[in-house]
Structure formats: C-alpha cells, structure tokens
Design a protein around this motif. Structure first.
Motif, PDB file in Angstrom:
ATOM      1  N   GLU A 182       0.468  -1.312  -0.225  1.00 51.03           N
ATOM      2  CA  GLU A 182      -0.068   0.105   0.058  1.00 51.03           C
ATOM      3  C   GLU A 182       0.710   1.622   0.320  1.00 51.03           C
ATOM      4  O   GLU A 182       0.732   1.847  -0.685  1.00 51.03           O
ATOM      5  N   VAL A 183       1.678   1.124   0.818  1.00 55.35           N
ATOM      6  CA  VAL A 183       3.114   2.658   1.026  1.00 55.35           C
ATOM      7  C   VAL A 183       3.403   2.568  -0.343  1.00 55.35           C
ATOM      8  O   VAL A 183       3.506   3.625  -1.401  1.00 55.35           O
ATOM      9  N   VAL A 184       3.969   1.516  -1.313  1.00 54.38           N
ATOM     10  CA  VAL A 184       4.702   2.146  -2.570  1.00 54.38           C
ATOM     11  C   VAL A 184       3.134   2.273  -3.700  1.00 54.38           C
ATOM     12  O   VAL A 184       3.244   2.729  -4.742  1.00 54.38           O
ATOM     13  N   ARG A 185       2.400   1.756  -3.328  1.00 52.14           N
ATOM     14  CA  ARG A 185       1.000   2.177  -4.069  1.00 52.14           C
ATOM     15  C   ARG A 185       0.757   3.552  -3.945  1.00 52.14           C
ATOM     16  O   ARG A 185       0.756   4.258  -4.697  1.00 52.14           O
ATOM     17  N   GLN A 186       0.956   4.263  -2.746  1.00 52.29           N
ATOM     18  CA  GLN A 186       0.442   5.997  -2.774  1.00 52.29           C
ATOM     19  C   GLN A 186       2.039   5.965  -3.352  1.00 52.29           C
ATOM     20  O   GLN A 186       1.226   7.774  -4.045  1.00 52.29           O
ATOM     21  N   ILE A 187       2.959   6.080  -2.957  1.00 47.98           N
ATOM     22  CA  ILE A 187       4.051   6.979  -3.470  1.00 47.98           C
ATOM     23  C   ILE A 187       4.121   6.512  -4.693  1.00 47.98           C
ATOM     24  O   ILE A 187       3.939   7.455  -5.803  1.00 47.98           O
ATOM     25  N   ASP A 188       3.847   5.780  -5.608  1.00 50.19           N
ATOM     26  CA  ASP A 188       4.002   5.046  -7.011  1.00 50.19           C
ATOM     27  C   ASP A 188       3.132   6.193  -8.002  1.00 50.19           C
ATOM     28  O   ASP A 188       3.235   6.323  -8.842  1.00 50.19           O
ATOM     29  N   THR A 192      17.264  -6.099   5.178  1.00 52.95           N
ATOM     30  CA  THR A 192      15.938  -6.738   5.387  1.00 52.95           C
ATOM     31  C   THR A 192      14.523  -5.336   4.835  1.00 52.95           C
ATOM     32  O   THR A 192      13.654  -6.307   4.448  1.00 52.95           O
ATOM     33  N   ALA A 193      15.446  -4.321   3.574  1.00 48.81           N
ATOM     34  CA  ALA A 193      14.511  -3.467   2.914  1.00 48.81           C
ATOM     35  C   ALA A 193      14.184  -3.830   2.020  1.00 48.81           C
ATOM     36  O   ALA A 193      15.583  -4.242   0.972  1.00 48.81           O
ATOM     37  N   GLN A 194      12.913  -4.415   0.984  1.00 45.75           N
ATOM     38  CA  GLN A 194      12.747  -4.535  -0.289  1.00 45.75           C
ATOM     39  C   GLN A 194      12.971  -2.373  -0.767  1.00 45.75           C
ATOM     40  O   GLN A 194      12.363  -1.947  -0.406  1.00 45.75           O
ATOM     41  N   ARG A 195      14.138  -2.449  -1.955  1.00 46.25           N
ATOM     42  CA  ARG A 195      14.657  -0.763  -2.536  1.00 46.25           C
ATOM     43  C   ARG A 195      13.628  -0.952  -3.895  1.00 46.25           C
ATOM     44  O   ARG A 195      13.409  -1.717  -4.426  1.00 46.25           O
ATOM     45  N   TRP A 196      12.894   0.094  -3.948  1.00 47.67           N
ATOM     46  CA  TRP A 196      12.383   1.249  -4.787  1.00 47.67           C
ATOM     47  C   TRP A 196      13.515   1.552  -5.093  1.00 47.67           C
ATOM     48  O   TRP A 196      13.949   2.869  -4.397  1.00 47.67           O
ATOM     49  N   ARG A 197      13.335   2.456  -6.325  1.00 47.25           N
ATOM     50  CA  ARG A 197      14.031   3.810  -6.764  1.00 47.25           C
ATOM     51  C   ARG A 197      12.528   4.717  -7.947  1.00 47.25           C
ATOM     52  O   ARG A 197      11.910   4.136  -8.140  1.00 47.25           O
ATOM     53  N   TYR A 198      12.947   6.097  -7.616  1.00 44.12           N
ATOM     54  CA  TYR A 198      12.464   7.308  -8.808  1.00 44.12           C
ATOM     55  C   TYR A 198      12.523   6.690  -9.801  1.00 44.12           C
ATOM     56  O   TYR A 198      13.787   6.858 -10.518  1.00 44.12           O
ATOM     57  N   ARG A 199      11.721   6.947 -11.034  1.00 46.11           N
ATOM     58  CA  ARG A 199      12.160   6.413 -12.210  1.00 46.11           C
ATOM     59  C   ARG A 199      12.715   8.433 -12.939  1.00 46.11           C
ATOM     60  O   ARG A 199      13.151   7.969 -13.869  1.00 46.11           O
ATOM     61  N   ASP A 200      12.329   9.206 -11.809  1.00 41.96           N
ATOM     62  CA  ASP A 200      12.839  10.193 -12.829  1.00 41.96           C
ATOM     63  C   ASP A 200      14.564  10.882 -12.053  1.00 41.96           C
ATOM     64  O   ASP A 200      15.358  11.620 -12.218  1.00 41.96           O
ATOM     65  N   GLY A 201      15.060   9.182 -10.613  1.00 40.33           N
ATOM     66  CA  GLY A 201      16.194   9.379 -11.027  1.00 40.33           C
ATOM     67  C   GLY A 201      16.450  10.228  -9.641  1.00 40.33           C
ATOM     68  O   GLY A 201      17.350  10.770  -8.795  1.00 40.33           O
ATOM     69  N   GLY A 202      15.193  10.413  -8.786  1.00 46.15           N
ATOM     70  CA  GLY A 202      15.404  11.208  -8.080  1.00 46.15           C
ATOM     71  C   GLY A 202      15.878   9.925  -5.969  1.00 46.15           C
ATOM     72  O   GLY A 202      14.923  10.750  -4.824  1.00 46.15           O
ATOM     73  N   GLY A 203      16.200   9.287  -6.598  1.00 44.54           N
ATOM     74  CA  GLY A 203      17.135   8.493  -5.263  1.00 44.54           C
ATOM     75  C   GLY A 203      16.227   7.467  -4.898  1.00 44.54           C
ATOM     76  O   GLY A 203      15.207   6.636  -6.005  1.00 44.54           O
ATOM     77  N   GLU A 204      16.052   6.648  -3.949  1.00 44.89           N
ATOM     78  CA  GLU A 204      15.773   5.371  -3.460  1.00 44.89           C
ATOM     79  C   GLU A 204      14.437   5.234  -2.271  1.00 44.89           C
ATOM     80  O   GLU A 204      14.974   6.589  -1.428  1.00 44.89           O
ATOM     81  N   VAL A 205      13.656   4.569  -1.771  1.00 46.60           N
ATOM     82  CA  VAL A 205      13.067   4.298  -0.420  1.00 46.60           C
ATOM     83  C   VAL A 205      12.841   2.357  -0.423  1.00 46.60           C
ATOM     84  O   VAL A 205      13.750   2.230  -1.818  1.00 46.60           O
ATOM     85  N   GLY A 206      13.023   2.436   1.101  1.00 42.43           N
ATOM     86  CA  GLY A 206      12.528   0.845   1.285  1.00 42.43           C
ATOM     87  C   GLY A 206      12.074   0.934   1.719  1.00 42.43           C
ATOM     88  O   GLY A 206      10.868   1.416   2.412  1.00 42.43           O
ATOM     89  N   MET A 207      11.239  -0.725   1.600  1.00 43.05           N
ATOM     90  CA  MET A 207      10.104  -0.685   2.604  1.00 43.05           C
ATOM     91  C   MET A 207      10.306  -2.419   3.351  1.00 43.05           C
ATOM     92  O   MET A 207      11.198  -3.350   3.214  1.00 43.05           O
ATOM     93  N   ILE A 208      10.368  -2.133   4.592  1.00 46.59           N
ATOM     94  CA  ILE A 208      10.846  -3.126   5.787  1.00 46.59           C
ATOM     95  C   ILE A 208       9.044  -3.649   6.358  1.00 46.59           C
ATOM     96  O   ILE A 208       8.629  -3.392   6.821  1.00 46.59           O
ATOM     97  N   SER A 209       9.572  -4.730   5.452  1.00 49.30           N
ATOM     98  CA  SER A 209       7.884  -5.395   5.541  1.00 49.30           C
ATOM     99  C   SER A 209       7.484  -6.558   6.261  1.00 49.30           C
ATOM    100  O   SER A 209       7.496  -8.031   6.096  1.00 49.30           O
ATOM    101  N   SER A 210       8.293  -6.512   7.565  1.00 43.82           N
ATOM    102  CA  SER A 210       7.857  -7.563   8.511  1.00 43.82           C
ATOM    103  C   SER A 210       6.832  -8.449   8.472  1.00 43.82           C
ATOM    104  O   SER A 210       7.057  -9.507   9.292  1.00 43.82           O
ATOM    105  N   VAL A 211       5.683  -7.605   8.348  1.00 46.42           N
ATOM    106  CA  VAL A 211       4.806  -8.651   8.961  1.00 46.42           C
ATOM    107  C   VAL A 211       4.653  -8.962   7.477  1.00 46.42           C
ATOM    108  O   VAL A 211       4.053 -10.814   7.596  1.00 46.42           O
ATOM    109  N   THR A 212       4.176  -8.539   6.963  1.00 48.92           N
ATOM    110  CA  THR A 212       2.935  -9.450   5.105  1.00 48.92           C
ATOM    111  C   THR A 212       4.298  -9.556   4.261  1.00 48.92           C
ATOM    112  O   THR A 212       4.338 -10.110   3.255  1.00 48.92           O
TER     113      THR A 212
END
Ligand code: SAM
Ligand code: SF4
Ligand code: SF4
Length: 371
Positions: free
Chosen positions: A246-252, A268-288
């Motif tokens: 859900e977090v990825v959906r909202q940011i995306d 521990t974190a799954q990594r995602w990056r901004y398609r426009d080159g604005g860096g990355e964010v991580g998701m720590i999905s300990s529950v799901t």
C-alpha cells in the motif's frame, strides 16, 4: 480497580543460563544455524530507557513513572559489551548496531563506540559500526560520535507534520530538532543515513507521501516499516498495519517507482527507486513479507541476555557467565552451540498462521531488546 504488578526488572522475562559444553572449540567465523543462516549481525541494546513514548513502542500507560527500568548494576559495562562483541566477531559478525531504548541516553556512549571501533572483522576489515536513534540528541552529539569511530546512523522519524509527530512520540518533541540532527549527522559524514518511518494506520498514514516527497533527492534514504506485533504493551492489531504494498502504491501514484535489487543477501528492506532519478526508498515488510530465511541477526539486551529472534520468548544470560568468571573459550563455545541450535522464524510462521498472533505469549519489549 486492578492492582498493577511490576515485576523485578531483571526477572520480567524468561531466561536461562547457557550450559558450558564439555568440549571447548575455537571459533571458525563460519557458524550456521539449523536453517544454514550465518551469524553476521549483532544488535546491542545499551539502555532500556527513552525520552520518547512512541505509541507503538513505549506507550505512556505502561511506561509511566512506576515502570521499573533496569537498575544501573544490571546493565552490562562497556568492558562486558566489548568482550561479548569480540567473541561474536570471532564467530563471523561483521556489523554491530547500537540501539535501545534511546542509545544516545547512555552516558559516555562515545567511549563504548571507541572501544568497539577498535575491533576488526575476521577478514581484517573495520566493523560496520552503526546506531539507531530517535535523533533527539543527534545535533549535539553527531561530531563526538563520528570522532569516536561510529560509521553511520539510522534515524527514526514518523512524520513531518508537527502535531502528528508529537502524537506519535507522545512527549511533544518537535520535528525540527530531529531534522537538525539529520543535517548534523550528514555534515560530519555519518552516512549513508537511513530514516525509518513506522506506519500506523489512523496515526501517520497520511504522512507517507509527504515524507517521501521531503526526502526524495536528499542524501537520506527513507524506509517505511510495517507496524509489528513486537512486545506486549502496544496492543498491536493487524488492522493497524499498513502494508508495504500500500505504501508503494501511494508513492508510485504521486512519484513513479520501480523495484531494484537488494544490496546484499539478508537485506531487510526491499528497495525501490524513483523513475525520474530522485533516489530510492526502502520497505521493511516484517509483517506481510517475512524475511526470516536470511535472518543473520542476534540481539543482546541491556543486561546481557542473548536473543536469537526479535520475537523470542526467552533470553540466554551471557552476563551470568561473565560474572561467574567463565573464560572467553567457554562463553564462545556456549554461543556457538546456541547459534547452531537456532530454529527461529517467527515472522514466517506468523504469515502461515496469523491466528497464532492473538495467543498471549511473553514477548519481550522492543525498547528492551532493541530494534
Ligand atoms: N530509540 C531508537 C529509535 O527509535 O530509533 C532506537 C530503538 S527503537 C526500538 C528501533 C526501531 O524500532 C525504531 O526505528 C522504531 O521505530 C522501531 N520500532 C519500535 N517499535 C516498533 C513496532 N512495534 N513496529 C515496528 N517498528 C518498531
Ligand atoms: Fe523510544 Fe525508539 Fe521506542 Fe520511540 S521507538 S519509544 S524513540 S525506543
Ligand atoms: Fe529474524 Fe526472528 Fe525477525 Fe524472523 S522473526 S526475521 S528470525 S528476528
């Protein structure tokens, strides 16, 4: 009115004193547990106290003025912590994270950092020495931490909106002081700096996109943590968890993202990056999305109990061994036996059977064992 029972601080959790095996062995640096997982990572809680009362970690109703924090004599001394750290490094640990409670509240923490920074790994490299903090004292301490030999910091920040952040930390601590701490840490070179945001439904989920926008293109890597059922005091409920999906959906939706590969096995974190080159964010999905399969982390509580899982119900009392005058070889062999016998995979089992979650079990608090 129900009477409040406050257990003696040292005896509130189950514990055992590890047996010393008859045959002592030299560490090989190549320990594996029953699932083949190595021992790479040691988290050390240096205090069970904190100046915040985050609603998901140390709720005020439980951690109030009557709460029995550990007495000074119970804490491991810096010499004891360093001794254990050396034994673990000989078993293959390469990364040590200081945590708590709030680790910057421990007096003379810089001295401990200096002692740990002198340890080298099995391959002769410096330890990856890091610390997780709520950032409240960081502006003041960044330089001395760096000078002592700390490599980097992870800072927790749950919101940018003042009233939401103050509701989360529950002590009216202002956002601006944490942001100042982040800048100070960056200025002295305590990077790469990660910022951790625990998302709790109905509290700070409206801050997901503002936080992402704020840290996009900055030197800080924002990571979203799913609210976990750790401890027993936070009254955790599954419907208060906002999934990483859900977090990825909202940011995306606001700023398009794409998935990228992990930096290393066991990250521990799954990594995602901004398609426009604005860096990355991580998701720590300990529950799901349980990551027990790669979990190479051991945890040492403030008074020297070893926990082989964040959700373990019982700790192994290494302080008792040290204070009984056991030798390094004896303690090291005992640790080797404990790690080899390790079967923990709580999060994986929880994903298979979420019913188990509602069962009361004597889980340890995050503020005691460290995140
Ligand atoms: N006081 C320091 C801090 O807050 O960064 C270090 C200790 S704190 C226990 C370590 C991390 O655990 C923090 O990032 C915190 O947000 C996280 N944490 C605490 N309780 C949690 C919970 N129930 N679910 C998920 N993360 C939690
Ligand atoms: Fe303190 Fe960290 Fe727990 Fe918040 S998450 S109460 S800052 S130990
Ligand atoms: Fe590791 Fe336990 Fe967390 Fe699984 S539940 S990732 S074994 S600490």
């Amino acid at each position: 009115m129900t009477e409040k029972v406050i257990p003696l601080a040292d005896h509130r959790y189950l514990q055992t004193v590890p047996a010393i095996p008859v045959t002592l062995e030299a560490p090989t640096g190549l320990l594996g547990d029953t699932l083949g997982r190595p021992l790479h990572d040691l988290r050390i809680s240096v205090t069970d106290r904190c100046n915040f009362r985050c609603v998901y970690c140390m709720p005020k109703e439980v951690f109030d003025k009557d709460y029995a924090f550990l007495p000074q004599t119970s804490l491991l001394s810096f010499e004891e912590i360093t001794r254990i750290a050396r034994l673990f490094v000989a078993h293959g640990v390469e990364k040590i994270r200081l945590t708590g409670g709030e680790p910057l509240l421990r007096k003379h923490i810089e001295k401990l950092i200096e002692m740990l920074a002198s340890i080298t790994t099995q391959s002769g490299k410096p330890l990856d020495l890091t610390l997780t903090t709520n950032g409240s004292l960081l502006a003041r301490k960044a330089q001395s931490l760096k000078d002592a030999g700390l490599k980097r910091v992870t800072v927790s920040l749950d919101a940018l909106d003042e009233s939401i952040f103050q509701r989360m930390n529950d002590v009216d601590f202002p956002v601006s002081d944490v942001l100042e701490g982040l800048d100070a840490a960056h200025a002295v070179g305590l990077g790469p700096i990660k910022v951790n945001m625990v998302v709790k439904a109905g509290m700070n989920d409206g801050q997901i996109v503002p936080m992402a926008r704020h840290f996009k293109g900055s030197p800080f890597i924002l990571r979203f943590i799913e609210y976990m059922d750790v401890g027993a005091s936070n009254g955790w409920k599954m419907d208060e968890v906002i999934s990483s999906a859900e977090v990825v959906r909202q940011i995306d939706e606001a700023m398009p993202l794409e998935a990228i590969a992990a930096n290393y096995t066991g990250e521990t974190a799954q990594r995602w990056r901004y398609r426009d080159g604005g860096g990355e964010v991580g998701m720590i999905s300990s529950v799901t999305h349980a990551f027990c399969g790669d979990c190479s982390r051991a945890r040492l509580s403030t008074e020297g109990k070893l926990y082989t899982c964040l959700f373990a119900t019982s700790g192994h009392d290494l302080r008792a061994l040290m204070r009984a005058g056991r030798t390094d070889a004896e303690i090291s062999t005992a640790v080797a036996h404990l790690w080899r016998a390790r079967t923990d995979r709580y999060s994986e089992l929880r994903s298979i059977n979420t019913d188990g979650l509602s069962q009361p079990r004597p889980k340890v608090e995050m503020s005691y064992i460290g995140g």
